[in-house]
Design an enzyme around this catalytic site. Structure first.
Site, PDB file in Angstrom:
ATOM      1  CG  HIS A 158     -41.137  -4.885  -0.726  1.00  0.00           C
ATOM      2  ND1 HIS A 158     -42.129  -5.537  -1.797  1.00  0.00           N
ATOM      3  CD2 HIS A 158     -41.916  -3.735  -1.216  1.00  0.00           C
ATOM      4  CE1 HIS A 158     -43.632  -4.741  -1.271  1.00  0.00           C
ATOM      5  NE2 HIS A 158     -42.809  -3.256  -1.422  1.00  0.00           N
ATOM      6  CB  CYS A 162      -0.482   0.102   1.260  1.00  0.00           C
ATOM      7  SG  CYS A 162      -2.407   1.022   0.998  1.00  0.00           S
ATOM      8  CD  GLU A 170     -20.553   6.947   3.884  1.00  0.00           C
ATOM      9  OE1 GLU A 170     -19.352   7.630   4.746  1.00  0.00           O
ATOM     10  OE2 GLU A 170     -20.510   6.453   3.120  1.00  0.00           O
ATOM     11  NE  ARG A 189      -0.932   4.507   0.282  1.00  0.00           N
ATOM     12  CZ  ARG A 189      -1.114   5.362  -0.410  1.00  0.00           C
ATOM     13  NH1 ARG A 189      -1.247   6.781  -1.090  1.00  0.00           N
ATOM     14  NH2 ARG A 189      -1.310   4.560  -1.616  1.00  0.00           N
ATOM     15  CG  ASN A 197       1.952   0.621  -3.352  1.00  0.00           C
ATOM     16  OD1 ASN A 197       2.373  -0.525  -2.790  1.00  0.00           O
ATOM     17  ND2 ASN A 197       1.757   1.412  -3.131  1.00  0.00           N
ATOM     18  N   GLY A 198       0.174  -2.430  -6.281  1.00  0.00           N
ATOM     19  CA  GLY A 198      -0.835  -2.556  -7.199  1.00  0.00           C
ATOM     20  C   GLY A 198      -0.478  -4.387  -8.096  1.00  0.00           C
ATOM     21  CD1 TRP A 228      -4.965  -3.627   3.406  1.00  0.00           C
ATOM     22  CD2 TRP A 228      -4.985  -4.181   0.941  1.00  0.00           C
ATOM     23  NE1 TRP A 228      -6.017  -4.894   3.686  1.00  0.00           N
ATOM     24  CE2 TRP A 228      -6.232  -4.688   1.859  1.00  0.00           C
ATOM     25  CE3 TRP A 228      -5.647  -4.530   0.240  1.00  0.00           C
ATOM     26  CZ2 TRP A 228      -7.253  -5.009   1.777  1.00  0.00           C
ATOM     27  CZ3 TRP A 228      -6.546  -4.593  -0.668  1.00  0.00           C
ATOM     28  CH2 TRP A 228      -7.386  -4.908  -0.520  1.00  0.00           C
ATOM     29  CE  LYS A 239     -17.410   7.048   6.605  1.00  0.00           C
ATOM     30  NZ  LYS A 239     -17.081   6.009   4.884  1.00  0.00           N
ATOM     31  CD  GLU A 258     -15.482   2.278   6.235  1.00  0.00           C
ATOM     32  OE1 GLU A 258     -14.854   1.754   4.915  1.00  0.00           O
ATOM     33  OE2 GLU A 258     -15.905   3.793   5.645  1.00  0.00           O
ATOM     34  CE  LYS A 305      -8.733   8.503   3.642  1.00  0.00           C
ATOM     35  NZ  LYS A 305     -10.076   8.247   4.274  1.00  0.00           N
TER      36      LYS A 305
END
Length: 610
Positions: free
Chosen positions: A506, A2, A483, A27, A99-100, A74, A487, A490, A605
């Site tokens: 329903h 990361c 949202e 991050r 990274n990637g 990460w 929150k 997470e 992040k």
């Protein structure tokens, strides 16, 4: 991924590397390591867990050098183990951080294995290290070996490499993941984020897609994707170290929640100062780009997607234009039907979100040339790839769970809505004045909502033992429910779902019982009576209700119905104010559960991989 940092200097760079990695902790990561060239040897230390554990090991082992690279990982390929942590080394010669994600790593691994290379990890990154070593064995120097290697890679990467055979240089490359070079006096740096090198320099060069670079103490040479030497513009970062300090707060997330009045005020400053909604807010070409658009396509991920979902209500109601909102990672893989007269809006806090960047590229390949980026980081990749841009001016956001970036994105999207409405003859002077006045009062309304924190903390005590929660909203406030659920899940790890309140019968109503807290967003708007009916449906099944209601909504508490009164209804900007209580609820629930609020497990992040 990361985080990447590298340094070459006449001084010991190990403290710089460690401090840089600590500044990248926001991050999200699960292991950390550094590698240095010391007396013609490559030395490495890696640890799972926090940077502090790795730093203690480096100190114990007496690490000191004038050239080094570091990384916070990460996990993607391979588990969270020391053997999979970066940096990776090939033949005790060169060390590499990355990274990637390399998509063709399996084919490259098989090829390199046949050439005699042994692999010590399950990562795709080790493939790059061995590939560079292989090209060096064919007689290429370090930079040429890197350039030859990246031409054989498929996927996204930011790479930094050092070698004991080249103690006076670092080399690096980028494709799809952010990487920049920091310029010092007799010393230079590499980083994935400017925050990692602020203690040493503010002068930075942002590498473009396909760039490679060679960095020594005295100079930086940049090459484009074709290998041609090229000059990239030098920027002076306006990010301050003070903005990244915790101050009196317990966590960065709490700090950033409380910074929202100022962040919002800074974001609307240009609108208020210019006394109106003008296309010039979005760039010099905005009048031409926005003047005859016939619709809006919003592309985003996560929290930014929810901001776009709110904007859809605004754009269709106020500007009278059709608006669609798509998750960027889905849009880029379907056969979309393009309308060149639609405005494509990408939303990203970091400006480096890979799925959003790739969705923008896809949209442009379909013929969309009317593009606007809403972003918090100047000079990041997505704004650079867009014709228009609106910077949210939220300041550095360290906590993984986005807060002030979200509310400032909403301000920017409202400014876009009002501007489109004005340009299309749907916003008269009286209504524009009304909207401007609402924006002027918005920071105060947000502060009023922040003052509810002690009451919300009491609710969080009741949430902490729960395993599940349900969030309900209607209309433009339904995305706020989404949202809020995001929150909560997470950072507290409480499973949470959100639904339009009208969808209860329903299916979701089957989940409701006394053990399932139900959070309701209940502003004093035209749907309030509908929301009240939905609340009665929950109460009839024994559900415990937690209602965020406007002060003027005449909502009374009763058995099983708990009410916190937010400020009086602020009209069209109400979703921004109602975002604050759900942020505070998630924060305090996580606090009670003892989770790592700023660095929740498994999350990062800046998401620069698929």
């Amino acid at each position: 991924m990361c985080g990447i940092v590298g340094a070459i200097a006449d001084r010991d760079v190990v403290p710089l590397l460690i401090e840089g990695l600590q500044r990248l902790e926001y991050r999200g990561y699960d292991s950390a390591g550094i590698a240095v060239v010391d007396d013609d040897h490559v030395r490495r230390v890696r640890r799972t867990g926090r940077v502090s554990e790795m730093a203690a090991a480096a100190e114990q082992e007496g690490f000191s050098a004038s050239l080094g690279i570091g990384h916070t990982r990460w996990a993607t390929h391979g588990g969270v183990t020391e053997g999979n942590a970066h940096p990776h080394i090939s033949h005790d010669d060169l060390a590499l951080v990355h990274n990637g994600i390399i998509e063709n790593h399996e084919a490259q691994r098989e090829r390199l294995s046949q050439l005699g290379y042994a692999f010590d990890s399950q990562t795709d990154t080790e493939v790059i290290a061995h590939l560079i070593h292989h090209h060096r064995s064919q007689g290429l120097d370090l930079l040429a070996a890197l350039q030859a290697s990246v031409r054989e890679l498929e996927g996204a990467y930011a790479v930094a490499v050092i070698s004991k055979r080249d103690p006076g240089r670092m080399v690096c490359a980028r494709m799809g993941c952010p990487l920049l070079i920091g310029l010092g006096d007799g010393e230079n740096f590499i980083a994935s984020d400017v925050s990692a090198i602020l203690q040493a320099t503010r002068r930075v060069v942002f590498l473009e897609e396909g760039d490679t670079a060679e960095v020594t103490r005295e100079q930086v040479r940049v090459f484009d994707a074709d290998g041609n030497a090229i000059e990239r513009e030098t920027h002076v970062s306006d990010v301050s170290l003070a903005s990244m300090e915790l101050g009196p707060y317990r966590h960065y997330m709490q700090k950033e929640i409380h910074e929202q009045p100022r962040a919002i005020a800074d974001t609307i400053e240009a609108i208020i100062d210019d006394k109106g909604f003008s296309p010039e807010l979005f760039g010099k070409d905005a009048a031409e780009v926005l003047g005859d658009v016939t619709g809006v396509q919003i592309l985003a991920c996560g929290t930014s997607y929810y901001a776009g979902s709110i904007a859809r209500y605004w754009i269709e109601e106020i500007a009278g234009l059709p608006c669609s909102v798509e998750i960027a990672s889905e849009y880029r893989y379907r056969s979309a039907v393009a309308d060149p007269k639609h405005l494509v809006v990408t939303i990203s806090q970091s400006g480096e979100t890979l799925d959003t960047m790739e969705a923008l590229k896809y949209a442009k390949s379909l013929g969309h040339d009317r593009t606007l980026s809403i972003c918090n980081v100047p000079e990041s990749a997505i704004p650079r790839a867009s014709r228009l841009v609106y910077y949210t001016r939220a300041g550095a956001e360290i906590g993984v769970a986005s807060t002030k970036a979200f509310t400032t994105q909403l301000v920017a999207l409202f400014a876009l809505t009002a501007t489109l409405a004005k340009m299309h003859g749907r916003l008269d002077e009286a209504r524009e004045a009304e909207y401007l006045e609402a924006l002027r009062h918005l920071p105060g309304s947000v502060q009023h909502a922040l003052n509810l924190e002690p009451q919300i903390a009491v609710w969080a005590d009741r949430f902490a033992p729960k395993q599940h929660a349900l969030f309900l909203g209607r209309g433009v406030h339904y995305p706020i429910a989404l949202e809020g659920a995001l929150k909560l899940k997470e950072i507290s790890y409480i499973h949470a779902e959100a639904y339009p309140a009208g969808e209860l019968k329903h299916g979701p109503l089957a989940l409701v019982d006394a053990a399932m807290p139900v959070v309701v967003i209940a502003p004093n708007d035209r749907l309030l009576e509908k929301v009240k009916s939905n609340i009665q449906e929950v109460r009839a099944r024994g559900g415990e209700m937690y209602v965020f209601a406007d002060a003027d909504s005449h909502f009374g508490e009763s058995e099983g119905v708990h009410v916190i009164r937010t400020p009086r209804h602020v009209g069209v900007l109400s979703p921004i104010v109602h975002a604050i209580p759900v942020q505070l609820l998630a924060y305090h629930a996580a606090l009670e559960r003892g989770t790592d609020v700023d660095k929740p497990r498994n999350l990062a992040k800046s998401v620069t991989v698929e």
